[in-house]
Design a protein around this motif. Structure first.
Motif: not given
Length: 105
Positions: A38-39, A43-48
């Motif tokens: 999950g997002n 920690g962040s959407s860019s890492a996801f």
């Protein structure tokens, strides 16, 4: 060493072949990354997004890596096997030649 002399470490090539097979086996043992994160877990959407891009690229490139590792391991092992056989054949031929030479005197 003059140009053209062949120096070959059969034990080194044999070790290399084993190490490459070990790497391939460990890669095979890791399996495919199928778990959906999950997002919030990274920690962040860019890492996801980066993780998803990596996983997708890993699946595409993994087969190519496997084929390359397998091919180099097989080539190294073939060199070891053929050079060892050649060495044994040459040793046996030399011994036979020496026997024939001693019998002729």
């Amino acid at each position: 060493m003059s140009k053209g002399d062949l120096v070959l470490s059969l034990s080194g090539l044999d070790t290399l072949a084993g190490q490459l097979r070990s790497i391939k086996k460990r890669m095979d043992d890791t399996g495919q990354v199928d778990r959906k994160l999950g997002n919030g877990e990274l920690g962040s959407s860019s890492a996801f997004d980066a993780m998803e891009d990596f996983v997708h690229g890993w699946k595409d490139g993994r087969k190519e890596i496997d084929v390359g590792l397998d091919g180099v391991a097989k080539m190294a092992q073939e060199i070891v096997d053929k050079m060892t056989k050649l060495d044994v054949d040459l040793r046996n031929a030399l011994r036979e030649h020496e026997k024939e030479g001693k019998g002729a005197k």
